[in-house]
Write an enzyme that holds these catalytic residues in place. Structure first.
Site, PDB file in Angstrom:
ATOM      1  N   LYS A  75      -3.042  -2.538   5.114  1.00 44.51           N
ATOM      2  CA  LYS A  75      -1.602  -2.756   5.337  1.00 44.51           C
ATOM      3  C   LYS A  75      -0.765  -1.499   5.068  1.00 44.51           C
ATOM      4  CE  LYS A  75      -1.297  -7.701   4.345  1.00 44.51           C
ATOM      5  NZ  LYS A  75      -0.468  -8.702   3.667  1.00 44.51           N
ATOM      6  N   ASP A 111       5.814 -10.933   6.000  1.00 46.43           N
ATOM      7  CA  ASP A 111       5.649 -11.743   4.781  1.00 46.43           C
ATOM      8  C   ASP A 111       6.994 -12.162   4.179  1.00 46.43           C
ATOM      9  OD1 ASP A 111       2.892 -11.733   4.820  1.00 46.43           O
ATOM     10  OD2 ASP A 111       2.740  -9.898   3.621  1.00 46.43           O
TER      11      ASP A 111
END
Ligand code: ATR
Length: 293
Positions: A75, A111
């Site tokens: 990520k 997220d």
């Protein structure tokens, strides 16, 4: 025998890259969304070794896929391969969704938005003016702190067993968003009072996650009061000890299944440019809860 014509030469592709990826629910979620909306888009998952990350990204670009999700451990590393990264993702230092447009790679982090949509949908309220205590100081805490600040939280407390990490997030949020923050170590009793008084309590640690279901995220739980909202990013088990104790005190409790679901919905919207109809999203969420519980 009938020929199968669900996937044709026109079908578009999205995928997940990471290591490992086999456990991921994203293929089921995204393929269900496509099936439900009649969108000709398939989602698959690829385990990518560290030394192959760059060639994998170049390959996806060469194949002109619509986009891809990125999971652990890439990520952060993926940011170096992108043409543009959203402000939110840069603040989080992590990208989990990439869209490819005209051969250019655009990175996002879904997220925080996933958390925010889940919170609003499942509690019927938001963060404006609220005091928010976040336990933990990893990637999830960072995403949640940024979103709570962006949405007008009055004060954000970061509580962690390693206080330096809590301080980093607290400083990042107050410097970038001007929100009042405070950090606290779980090695000092002050956190107990903070947890007892905040409007919203969020566990962003993995303490209590299967198979360590006896664990709670802090050495001592506070005395909860019934007007508090208590959110746990863990969804396995669906009710952690932390949530169970809060529920006993009459608090509104929410687990992390919604965050997982809505971060996927938002990624799907980024790739397709669609705004998924609310009624469909609610139906999909019910189906998603059934497969995960
Ligand atoms: P994520 O990206 O999912 O947030 P992470 O970056 O590994 O995961 O962060 C996990 C957070 O949970 C960390 O803040 C960690 O505390 P430390 O900073 O002290 O390592 C916290 N954490 C993990 N397990 C914990 C436990 N059993 N009790 C308390 N805190 C825990």
């Amino acid at each position: 025998m009938e020929m199968e014509n669900k996937v044709t030469g026109k079908t578009k592709v999205v995928c997940l890259i990471g290591n490992p990826v086999e456990h991921s629910v994203s293929p089921v979620l995204h393929n269900t969304i496509s099936g439900c909306l009649g969108v000709d888009l398939v989602y698959t998952a690829f385990r990518v070794d560290k030394e192959c990350l760059e060639s994998a990204v170049k390959g996806l670009k060469a194949l002109n896929v619509v986009g891809f999700n990125v999971t652990v451990p890439y990520k952060k590393d993926i940011i170096g391969f992108l043409d543009h990264t959203s402000k939110e993702a840069l603040l989080m230092g992590a990208v989990n969704t990439v869209k490819i447009t005209d051969g250019r790679l655009y990175g996002y982090n879904t997220d925080a938005e996933g958390f925010s949509r889940s919170f609003k949908e499942e509690t019927g309220t938001g963060f404006a003016g609220k005091s928010v205590a976040i336990i933990g100081a990893g990637g999830a805490a960072r995403a949640i702190a940024i979103k709570a600040a962006m949405e007008g939280a009055g004060k954000i407390y970061l509580i962690n067993r390693t206080p330096e990490k809590a301080r980093d997030i607290a400083e990042m949020v107050s410097n970038n968003m001007g929100t009042s923050t405070q950090y606290c170590s779980t090695g000092e009793d002050a956190y107990i009072d903070i947890l007892a008084k905040c409007d919203i309590l969020i566990n962003s640690t993995s303490a209590g996650m299967f198979p360590h279901t006896d664990e709670v995220p802090v050495p001592r739980l506070p005395v909860f009061s019934k007007n508090q909202i208590v959110y746990d990013v863990i969804y396995n088990p669906s009710k952690t000890r932390f949530l169970a104790e809060a529920e006993k005190a009459g608090c509104k409790t929410v687990n992390g299944l919604g965050m997982l679901f809505y971060q996927g919905v938002y990624a799907y919207e980024i790739w397709t440019g669609m705004n998924l109809p609310e009624s469909k999203v609610r139906d999909l969420f019910q189906s998603f809860m059934r497969i995960k519980t």
